[in-house]
Write a protein that holds these residues in place. Structure first.
Motif, PDB file in Angstrom:
ATOM      1  N   MET A  43       0.872  -1.166   0.000  1.00 29.62           N
ATOM      2  CA  MET A  43       0.000   0.000   0.000  1.00 29.62           C
ATOM      3  C   MET A  43       0.906   1.211   0.000  1.00 29.62           C
ATOM      4  N   ILE A  44       0.703   2.086  -0.967  1.00 32.14           N
ATOM      5  CA  ILE A  44       1.559   3.251  -1.118  1.00 32.14           C
ATOM      6  C   ILE A  44       1.054   4.396  -0.253  1.00 32.14           C
ATOM      7  N   VAL A  45       2.006   5.012   0.481  1.00 31.25           N
ATOM      8  CA  VAL A  45       1.709   6.197   1.291  1.00 31.25           C
ATOM      9  C   VAL A  45       2.794   7.235   1.029  1.00 31.25           C
ATOM     10  N   LYS A  46       2.476   8.479   1.327  1.00 30.51           N
ATOM     11  CA  LYS A  46       3.461   9.553   1.239  1.00 30.51           C
ATOM     12  C   LYS A  46       4.437   9.421   2.411  1.00 30.51           C
ATOM     13  N   PRO A  47       5.676   9.891   2.254  1.00 30.33           N
ATOM     14  CA  PRO A  47       6.661   9.775   3.339  1.00 30.33           C
ATOM     15  C   PRO A  47       6.190  10.347   4.670  1.00 30.33           C
ATOM     16  N   GLU A  48       5.396  11.428   4.655  1.00 27.16           N
ATOM     17  CA  GLU A  48       4.930  12.012   5.912  1.00 27.16           C
ATOM     18  C   GLU A  48       3.880  11.152   6.611  1.00 27.16           C
ATOM     19  N   GLN A  49       3.387  10.120   5.944  1.00 28.09           N
ATOM     20  CA  GLN A  49       2.422   9.194   6.545  1.00 28.09           C
ATOM     21  C   GLN A  49       3.102   7.969   7.154  1.00 28.09           C
ATOM     22  N   PHE A  50       4.421   7.962   7.154  1.00 35.00           N
ATOM     23  CA  PHE A  50       5.194   6.797   7.605  1.00 35.00           C
ATOM     24  C   PHE A  50       6.248   7.249   8.610  1.00 35.00           C
ATOM     25  N   LYS A  51       6.419   6.458   9.646  1.00 31.07           N
ATOM     26  CA  LYS A  51       7.469   6.744  10.626  1.00 31.07           C
ATOM     27  C   LYS A  51       8.168   5.438  10.994  1.00 31.07           C
ATOM     28  N   LEU A  52       9.473   5.392  10.766  1.00 33.43           N
ATOM     29  CA  LEU A  52      10.278   4.254  11.198  1.00 33.43           C
ATOM     30  C   LEU A  52      10.532   4.414  12.687  1.00 33.43           C
ATOM     31  N   LEU A  53      10.067   3.479  13.491  1.00 32.03           N
ATOM     32  CA  LEU A  53      10.192   3.571  14.938  1.00 32.03           C
ATOM     33  C   LEU A  53      11.505   2.998  15.444  1.00 32.03           C
ATOM     34  N   SER A  54      12.003   1.960  14.791  1.00 28.83           N
ATOM     35  CA  SER A  54      13.278   1.358  15.202  1.00 28.83           C
ATOM     36  C   SER A  54      13.824   0.493  14.081  1.00 28.83           C
ATOM     37  N   GLY A  55      15.120   0.250  14.142  1.00 23.79           N
ATOM     38  CA  GLY A  55      15.764  -0.697  13.250  1.00 23.79           C
ATOM     39  C   GLY A  55      16.365  -0.138  11.974  1.00 23.79           C
ATOM     40  N   GLU A  56      16.536   1.170  11.883  1.00 24.83           N
ATOM     41  CA  GLU A  56      17.116   1.728  10.654  1.00 24.83           C
ATOM     42  C   GLU A  56      18.470   1.091  10.345  1.00 24.83           C
ATOM     43  N   ASP A  57      19.264   0.847  11.373  1.00 26.71           N
ATOM     44  CA  ASP A  57      20.588   0.252  11.166  1.00 26.71           C
ATOM     45  C   ASP A  57      20.518  -1.225  10.794  1.00 26.71           C
ATOM     46  N   ALA A  58      19.350  -1.843  10.910  1.00 24.14           N
ATOM     47  CA  ALA A  58      19.188  -3.255  10.559  1.00 24.14           C
ATOM     48  C   ALA A  58      18.674  -3.443   9.134  1.00 24.14           C
ATOM     49  N   LEU A  59      18.414  -2.339   8.419  1.00 25.70           N
ATOM     50  CA  LEU A  59      17.867  -2.435   7.072  1.00 25.70           C
ATOM     51  C   LEU A  59      18.960  -2.610   6.027  1.00 25.70           C
ATOM     52  N   SER A  60      18.736  -3.538   5.127  1.00 25.33           N
ATOM     53  CA  SER A  60      19.585  -3.698   3.948  1.00 25.33           C
ATOM     54  C   SER A  60      18.773  -3.231   2.752  1.00 25.33           C
ATOM     55  N   ASP A  61      19.447  -2.769   1.729  1.00 21.53           N
ATOM     56  CA  ASP A  61      18.801  -2.187   0.559  1.00 21.53           C
ATOM     57  C   ASP A  61      19.174  -2.989  -0.677  1.00 21.53           C
ATOM     58  N   TYR A  62      18.163  -3.362  -1.438  1.00 23.72           N
ATOM     59  CA  TYR A  62      18.389  -4.041  -2.706  1.00 23.72           C
ATOM     60  C   TYR A  62      17.751  -3.216  -3.807  1.00 23.72           C
ATOM     61  N   GLN A  63      18.500  -2.963  -4.868  1.00 27.42           N
ATOM     62  CA  GLN A  63      17.986  -2.226  -6.022  1.00 27.42           C
ATOM     63  C   GLN A  63      18.351  -2.967  -7.289  1.00 27.42           C
ATOM     64  N   PHE A  64      17.509  -2.802  -8.298  1.00 26.55           N
ATOM     65  CA  PHE A  64      17.811  -3.369  -9.608  1.00 26.55           C
ATOM     66  C   PHE A  64      17.093  -2.541 -10.668  1.00 26.55           C
ATOM     67  N   GLY A  65      17.324  -2.854 -11.915  1.00 32.88           N
ATOM     68  CA  GLY A  65      16.633  -2.163 -13.009  1.00 32.88           C
ATOM     69  C   GLY A  65      16.899  -0.672 -13.004  1.00 32.88           C
ATOM     70  N   THR A  66      15.835   0.122 -12.890  1.00 30.75           N
ATOM     71  CA  THR A  66      15.940   1.577 -12.952  1.00 30.75           C
ATOM     72  C   THR A  66      16.421   2.197 -11.639  1.00 30.75           C
ATOM     73  N   HIS A  67      16.556   1.410 -10.596  1.00 30.06           N
ATOM     74  CA  HIS A  67      16.974   1.889  -9.272  1.00 30.06           C
ATOM     75  C   HIS A  67      16.011   2.936  -8.711  1.00 30.06           C
ATOM     76  N   SER A  68      14.757   2.904  -9.148  1.00 34.66           N
ATOM     77  CA  SER A  68      13.763   3.859  -8.654  1.00 34.66           C
ATOM     78  C   SER A  68      13.116   3.383  -7.366  1.00 34.66           C
ATOM     79  N   MET A  69      13.417   2.152  -6.974  1.00 37.70           N
ATOM     80  CA  MET A  69      12.827   1.565  -5.767  1.00 37.70           C
ATOM     81  C   MET A  69      13.925   0.990  -4.881  1.00 37.70           C
TER      82      MET A  69
END
Length: 135
Positions: A43-69
């Protein structure tokens, strides 16, 4: 638009978030290579509708193709709780909340959320694929 606040997390609980969701507006699934392999239900929301409460340092990022996601996932348990993107056709910056990672919704409430399936495998985003039951 009737939004309500929901919380979610990865499987191990290190990554936790809060999001303002309008569940009546619907959600999406896709048959592209990444969405079908990890069974993302977003479900898509705007960034101001989302708050990361914990675990930012535990996130890994995977990108491919256009790297838009940014396909973010917990590096401990592997769960994709949400992702971040910037696609002009979707209104610019957004967060895609993986509804399967919500902690405060009953199975009945989740089942009532409308789902639209896109044929991302063929870059035909406005049409549904012929077969969707595996998603």
């Amino acid at each position: 638009m009737a939004t309500s606040t929901h919380t979610g997390s990865c499987h191990c609980g290190v990554v936790r978030y809060q999001a303002e969701l309008d569940v009546e507006s619907g959600s999406g699934k896709c048959n592209c290579s990444i969405c079908s392999k990890v069974r993302l239900w977003g479900m898509i929301v705007k960034p101001e509708q989302f708050k990361l409460l914990s675990g930012e340092d535990a996130l890994s990022d995977y990108q491919f193709g256009t790297h838009s996601m940014h396909w973010l996932f917990c590096k401990h348990c592997g769960v994709h709780a949400f992702g971040k993107g910037n696609i002009a056709e979707l209104g610019g910056e957004f967060i895609s909340v993986n509804l399967a990672s919500l902690d405060d919704m009953s199975p009945e409430a989740l089942a009532a959320i409308p789902v639209r399936v896109a044929d991302g495998r063929h870059d035909n985003w406005l049409e549904s694929p012929a077969v969707t039951s595996y998603l």
